[in-house]
Every structure is written in structure tokens, then in C-alpha cells.
Design a protein around this motif. Structure first.
Motif, mmCIF file in Angstrom:
data_model
loop_
_atom_site.group_PDB
_atom_site.id
_atom_site.type_symbol
_atom_site.label_atom_id
_atom_site.label_comp_id
_atom_site.label_asym_id
_atom_site.label_seq_id
_atom_site.Cartn_x
_atom_site.Cartn_y
_atom_site.Cartn_z
ATOM 1 N N ILE B 16 -53.596 9.881 5.752
ATOM 2 C CA ILE B 16 -54.091 11.249 5.965
ATOM 3 C C ILE B 16 -53.251 12.231 5.158
ATOM 4 N N ALA B 17 -51.931 12.094 5.255
ATOM 5 C CA ALA B 17 -51.053 13.020 4.531
ATOM 6 C C ALA B 17 -51.285 12.900 3.030
ATOM 7 N N LEU B 20 -54.500 14.564 2.080
ATOM 8 C CA LEU B 20 -54.404 16.020 2.140
ATOM 9 C C LEU B 20 -53.383 16.544 1.137
ATOM 10 N N ALA B 24 -45.870 13.672 4.563
ATOM 11 C CA ALA B 24 -46.350 13.252 5.886
ATOM 12 C C ALA B 24 -45.555 13.886 7.027
#
Lengths: 510, 230
Positions: B16-17, B20, B24
Motif C-alpha cells: 500500500i505504501a 501510494l 511505509a
């Protein structure tokens, strides 16, 4: 890292065929040998059901003066959550755990299935009761449970109908909307051994009630999905109509909820938006009969053991693309299915995907990193009806076009793709149309070359080679002796200013 | 942290990090500041009169096939409950005619509400099988919503456990007019986010067979609201 690889079972049920082929079969008069129901009846049922839901949805959204403000707020909350997804998932995990829940993380569908089996193992159930859940479909859980000797009982009426019929869901709010009550009667009469059952909906519902009541009271484990997770309370929200959801959430000893990582909302209070937009969009009701919200294991009220499995399974990479990230705002209301002229004709099965309709056309290929279901972004006329009804303002047509360009780029990156007829034809067309001199020259050439092919009635009835596919089923009007451009030049040239001649782009002249 | 489960947790958070485009650990621990600035220009409340609000609530209940009786004060609750139970036990359509003269009650219900001549077992000690044999349940609610015809129950002694308002076939809910709000956001302002919460809008229903709304699947098939002026 074996976890990174996609499991082999993935495509056994879904994505076997391209959309055009599957749609042709769905629309064919003769169903495939393994199709449980007759096609013309299925199509009538789909059209009727989507018309009814769509009309109700339009009425109850039009009566709210702040409907557009609710859409904007919903879109903004979901977009914000996705931008901080890791933060909100960790907040959810901490709060759910603090209240007695157990949070598990599943990177892919194989891991999610393994986690479910591990949680079930100490309880050794022969049966589990289930609430309708898309994530369970997505990870093919029922087949996995059966393989391990555990019988899953679908308790949502429509899912029960689909399960007893050996069929697949065709819509993710009303999975059995393609099945008529006469067909339901036949299924129930056989499965519940009630040969005298009538096809009145009241009788059918009463039959389901008595069939499932003992299961609810005695089955120790339930499996669900969730509509929303709430970061600030560690809460879970499930929206339903029949009460089967409440039975599964409150009566068994153990509850397992399998939830996509994108389903989290920052605050309990955010539900004030989604509990207005979701019911009105999904079923055209101002509020569905039951919404349950709880966190962890409240003392003496509900299961003693509560597990949440947070499922990634291809979602996290979608966040990277800022244009298509909005796909993950989806709250699964299925309003876009009901509004879609393509879905209206084909029904859900033609998409060969757990997620059908316009949202399925953008979600499914992305969940597979664009390596499967590549025909789905083309399963749309781009009319925009889906965007219009979306309660979280997902611009589905925009994402469809974005994904189409990704599919093309992917095909161009392979040797067979770049040398393929389609790519060459498109590249040639781009070359000709990019320049105001090339196109008229090409038209003039075609006007001269076509004459041997034009029949007496002015149509071309036969074309050679790969173009023959067009003329096999229809005639092509011949190019007129004078093209529109030539006519305009001849009749209007003096009156209008000379056309600015756009410079051809040197980079893309191929 | 070598178990496969925790490594999946790290893997997902890292994915996810990375997607995006940020670091993280740092980003995940900071509370997002822009939440407060999200647009919320929808209607939090409406300027309706109490009479309008009540009428809307009654209309919605009627559309859901729920029944409603209005009484002028708390002292009229007991006679109204007696009348309802008598009517139910005498109805030719009652599923369990004689047993309808009884009603399980949530533990915090004031004894003054319970008319003489009927059986009112406490719901709390009942086993699931016993609860399944109860013809009905009597509770209050936390808040009711006129716009959607909803009753919202939370974990409080007079509102019962979640199973109490689910398993019996008849739910009688006492609602005070001061508990009735117009909109969904107004209702949320009155709820305690930490309590188990159930929104009930009409009797259990389904539209899964040919999109016809059919009353009564697995939850109570009859919902009865006693609206009390206060």
C-alpha cells in the motif's frame, strides 16, 4: 515468496472466455449444455429486474434535495480513506483487537482460504452458515470448504436459490435476479422435498424460513463479508434485508468476516452518508430492513470468537494508478449494473467474473494486474449511465478508456501484438488521419481502387482477405465519387478562411 | 515476526505504501489532517415541524407494513399493550394465536408498562431454543428516524440483546416522540459509537424473487410501534 504468484485455481470458473464470446452465448437462443436455465427466460428476468430496481432507485434518489451533496461527500470520504489506507487499516486493527476481535491479513486468495480453514479447524464444523459475501465468491471459498468436508449453507434467499440451482450469481446485490419464481419453485420443491409448494413468493419465502431456522439456531460457525469497517471503533457494518445476516452475526459461537482492505471508513459517523446512499442506490429503498454495527466481541451479545480477514488479493497495486484508483471507492451497490444498457441485455454471466457490470469491467482486470479479463474494459458503450448513478462518483467511462489504453499498450509490447493485423491497421489509420493531406489522398486512391468491387446497386458485397469478415454478413456502401471534403472545397472554398493545417506530430509518425 | 500471518501484514502494508508512493512506517502513523476538511454540505437536519416529522414517520412505517399506535402519555402504554396482545391473540391470521397472550420483555422495561393478565417472561435468561418459542418481544429504542422509518436499537437494558429482537416473530417497540429525529445524520449524533447497534426499518423482508417486496423472511414478520407523546 510463493505468495506473490497468483494461484492456479483463479481462472477455473471465471475469465475463461472473452466478453464478446461469452455475451454471444448469453444472448444465444440455445443455451450451453451446462446452463441451468433457459436463455430467453433469463433475459426477460434480467430486463424486468433491472427495470424495477432502476425505477425505484430513481424515485428515492430524486426525492432527496441533497443527493448530489451526499454523492460528493461519499466520494470524498472514500477517496481520502484510500489515500491513507495503511493508516486506517492499522487503526481498525488496533481498535478491533482491543475489543476482542482477531484481525488476520491475507495477501491473496489462497492465503485467505488457508486462514479460514485454520480458524475452523479447532471447531471441526460439518456445516457453516453464510451471509452473502462477494469476497467469499472472489476466493472461491465454497468449493474449498466442500473439498475439506465442510458444507457451506448460503442463507441469503437469492444465494440459496443460486446454490440449490448449481448456478452462479449474476448480480452482486440480487444474485438470483435472472431466475423467475417458477424456476425457484422447482428448485425448492426438489431440494426441500416439498412437491406441493406453489410458486407464490410468500410460500417460497416461508419455505426458506422454515428450511433455515434450525440451521441458524444450531450451526456454531458463520462466515460473512462486510459492507464497511470503521477505523475509529474497530467496528463492522453489515447491511441486509432478510434477517439472515443478523442470525449469522449474533447466534453462532464463531464469526469469520472476510473483508477487502478497501472497505474501511475513518469514523463511525461517516456511516451517516453511506447508510443514506447505499440502500437507495442498491435496492431503491430509503433504508433496508436491517443494518448491524458492532465491534469485537460484546459481552454476552453475539459470537464469543470474532475474526476479520483483511483481503488484499490484487487490491493494493490498484492504488498506484491515480486515474484508476477511484475503482476502489466502490461500495458494491450495483446501481451501475442496473443502469447499464450492456448489462441490461447480457446479464451478469457474460462478464465471466465475480464482479459483473460496469464496475466489474474496471475492477476485475485490475485485480489481475491487467493480465486477465482484458476484454472487459471494452464491454461498454461509454454512455456514462454508470457514472451518473454511482453514489461515490466513480467515473467509470474515464477508467474504462484508461484501461483500454493499458490493454493496447500491453498488446503492443509483445511481438505478436505489435505485428498483429489489428495493431497495424490502427497504426496505419492513425498515420493517415494525423495529416490533412494524407487522408484525402488515401480517399482518392480508394475511390479509384474500389471500382472492381462495387456491384451494380452501389454496394461492396465482397472484400478480400481479413476484410471479408465485414462483408460476410453485411454490404458496405461504396465510396461516393465526390467526398465530403471535395464537395466542401468545391462549394465553400472561397467563403471560408483557409483551414489551418495542423503540423503532423513528428514523434508518432510511424 | 516470522509467522506467515504477520509477514503478510507487513507485505500488504508495504504494498500500500509503495503504491501510494511514500514511506511505509512514517505515513501510516500520522493521523490524516485533511479529514476535517472533507466536504459535508449535505443536510444534517431539516427544519420540519414535530407534526410533520411524526406524520412522515407514520407514513414510512405504513409503507413497510409495520403497524403503529399513538398514545398521549406513558400511563397509556400498559392499556395499549393489552389491546395489541388481545387483538393479536384473537386475529384469525395469527400464526400462534393463543401463545400471543405472552410477550418476552427486555430487562429494563418498567413494570408499570406491563398490563395484568398476560405473561411477560424476562428475555435475558432464555436459551436460544426458548427464545425461538416466544411469540414476541417488547423493547424500547435509542432513536427513531422519520425520513427512513427506522428504529435504532443499541445495547441498553430496555433494548434487549441483539438476538432478542430477531428470533421471536413479533417485535413491539415503544418509541417516545422525543426520540424521533428527521434525518439519518441527526440520528447518528445521538448514537454511542461503542455499542452494538441495529437499525430496524420495517419487518424483515426480501425482494429476491422477481423484485417483489415480501414481508417476513428470517427476522420478525410483524413489527409494531407504540409511539408515545412525551
Amino acid at each position: 515468496m510463493t505468495r506473490e504468484t497468483q494461484p492456479s485455481q483463479q481462472n477455473q470458473h471465471w475469465n475463461r472466455r472473452d466478453f464478446p464470446e461469452a455475451a454471444r452465448q448469453a444472448l444465444a437462443a440455445q443455451p450451453a449444455a451446462d446452463a441451468p436455465f433457459e436463455h430467453s427466460q433469463t433475459r426477460r428476468n434480467v430486463r424486468h429486474a433491472t427495470d424495477v430496481i432502476q425505477a425505484k432507485r430513481n424515485a428515492v434518489t430524486a426525492e432527496l434535495p441533497d443527493w448530489q451533496a451526499l454523492r460528493r461527500a461519499g466520494a470524498a470520504i472514500r477517496a481520502h480513506t484510500l489515500e491513507h489506507l495503511d493508516h486506517y487499516l492499522l487503526e481498525f486493527e488496533a481498535n478491533c483487537t482491543r475489543r476482542g476481535g482477531r484481525v488476520h491479513w491475507a495477501a491473496d486468495e489462497a492465503e485467505a482460504r488457508r486462514l479460514v480453514l485454520e480458524i475452523l479447524a479447532p471447531h471441526a464444523p460439518r456445516e457453516v452458515i453464510k451471509i452473502k459475501t462477494m469476497t467469499s465468491e472472489e476466493i472461491h471459498l465454497n468449493a474449498c470448504l466442500e473439498e475439506h468436508g465442510i458444507h457451506p449453507i448460503e442463507t441469503d434467499l437469492a444465494e440459496l436459490i443460486v446454490q440449490l440451482g448449481g448456478d452462479r450469481p449474476s448480480h452482486f446485490v440480487a444474485p438470483a435476479l435472472h431466475i423467475s419464481r417458477g424456476q425457484v419453485r422447482d428448485l425448492f420443491a426438489r431440494a426441500m422435498r416439498q412437491p406441493d409448494l406453489t410458486d407464490s413468493p410468500d410460500d417460497l419465502v416461508a419455505a426458506a424460513r422454515s428450511y433455515l431456522r434450525q440451521k441458524f439456531l444450531t450451526t456454531p460457525v458463520a462466515i460473512s463479508g462486510a459492507n464497511f469497517l470503521l477505523a475509529d471503533t474497530g467496528g463492522v457494518c453489515i447491511v441486509e434485508s432478510e434477517g439472515n445476516g443478523r442470525m449469522c452475526l449474533t447466534l453462532p459461537d464463531v464469526l469469520i468476516s472476510i473483508v477487502g482492505i478497501e472497505k474501511v471508513l475513518p469514523r463511525f459517523q461517516d456511516l451517516e452518508v453511506f447508510l443514506q446512499t447505499l440502500p437507495r442506490s442498491a435496492t431503491g429503498e430509503r433504508m433496508n430492513p436491517y443494518n448491524s454495527i458492532w465491534s469485537g466481541t460484546p459481552t454476552g451479545d453475539g459470537p464469543r470468537e470474532f475474526h476479520v480477514i483483511l483481503l488484499d488479493n490484487g487490491r493494493s497495486p490498484i492504488l498506484a494508478d491515480e486515474e484508476s484508483r477511484q475503482t476502489l471507492r466502490c461500495i458494491r451497490c450495483a446501481a451501475c449494473l442496473n443502469a447499464c444498457p450492456v448489462y441490461h441485455q447480457t446479464g451478469g454471466h457474460a462478464y465471466e467474473s465475480v464482479y459483473a457490470g460496469p464496475i466489474g469491467a474496471i475492477l476485475t482486470p485490475q485485480l489481475h494486474s491487467m493480465h486477465a479479463a482484458q476484454s472487459l474494459p471494452y464491454a461498454s458503450s461509454l454512455c456514462g449511465a454508470c457514472y451518473e448513478v454511482c453514489p461515490v462518483e466513480i467515473n467509470i467511462p474515464e477508467v474504462l478508456i484508461h484501461l483500454r489504453s493499458q490493454v493496447v499498450q500491453q498488446q503492443q509490447s509483445t511481438l505478436t501484438g505489435s505485428l498483429g493485423l489489428w495493431n497495424l491497421a490502427m497504426q496505419s489509420a492513425a498515420f493517415l488521419m494525423r495529416d490533412s493531406h494524407r487522408l484525402p489522398a488515401a480517399v482518392h486512391l480508394a475511390q479509384r481502387l474500389q471500382s472492381p468491387l462495387v456491384s451494380r446497386n452501389g454496394f461492396i458485397e465482397w472484400l478480400p482477405g481479413p476484410l471479408s469478415g465485414w462483408t460476410k454478413t453485411r454490404d458496405l456502401p461504396a465510396l461516393p465519387a465526390e467526398s465530403f471534403r471535395d464537395w466542401w472545397q468545391r462549394t465553400h472554398a472561397q467563403k471560408s478562411a483557409p483551414e489551418p493545417n495542423p503540423k503532423p506530430n513528428p514523434e508518432s509518425a510511424s | 515476526m516470522t509467522s506467515p500471518e504477520s509477514s503478510s501484514r507487513q507485505l500488504i502494508l508495504a504494498r500500500i505504501a509503495a503504491a501510494l508512493g511514500r514511506d511505509a512506517a512514517a505515513a501510516a502513523s500520522v493521523a490524516p489532517a485533511d479529514y476535517a476538511a472533507l466536504p459535508r454540505d449535505y443536510h444534517a437536519a431539516t427544519a420540519d415541524q414535530p407534526a410533520q416529522r411524526i406524520q412522515r414517520f407514520l407514513d414510512r412505517l405504513h409503507e413497510y407494513n409495520a403497524e403503529c399506535t399513538r398514545v398521549g402519555s406513558a400511563s397509556e402504554i400498559a392499556p395499549a399493550i393489552a389491546a395489541t396482545l388481545t387483538a393479536r391473540s384473537q386475529s384469525p391470521h395469527a400464526e400462534v394465536p393463543l401463545a400471543s397472550a405472552a410477550l418476552a420483555v427486555a430487562s429494563g422495561i418498567p413494570p408499570a408498562w406491563l398490563p395484568a393478565g398476560f405473561d411477560f417472561p424476562l428475555a435475558d435468561p432464555l436459551t436460544l431454543a426458548e427464545l425461538d418459542r416466544q411469540p414476541g418481544i417488547l423493547t424500547t429504542c435509542t432513536v427513531a428516524i422519520a425520513e427512513t422509518g427506522s428504529l435504532v436499537l443499541q445495547s441498553a437494558p430496555s433494548q434487549g440483546l441483539r438476538r432478542h429482537t430477531l428470533v421471536p416473530d413479533f417485535h413491539l417497540c415503544v418509541v417516545f416522540e422525543s426520540q424521533l429525529v428527521s434525518t439519518v445524520p441527526e440520528a447518528f449524533a445521538r448514537l454511542d459509537p461503542d455499542l452494538p447497534t441495529t437499525f430496524i426499518s420495517g419487518p424483515s423482508a426480501t425482494a429476491d424473487i422477481e423484485m417483489t417486496r415480501i414481508k417476513g423472511v428470517h427476522g420478525p414478520r410483524s413489527l409494531y410501534v407504540l409511539l408515545v407523546a412525551d
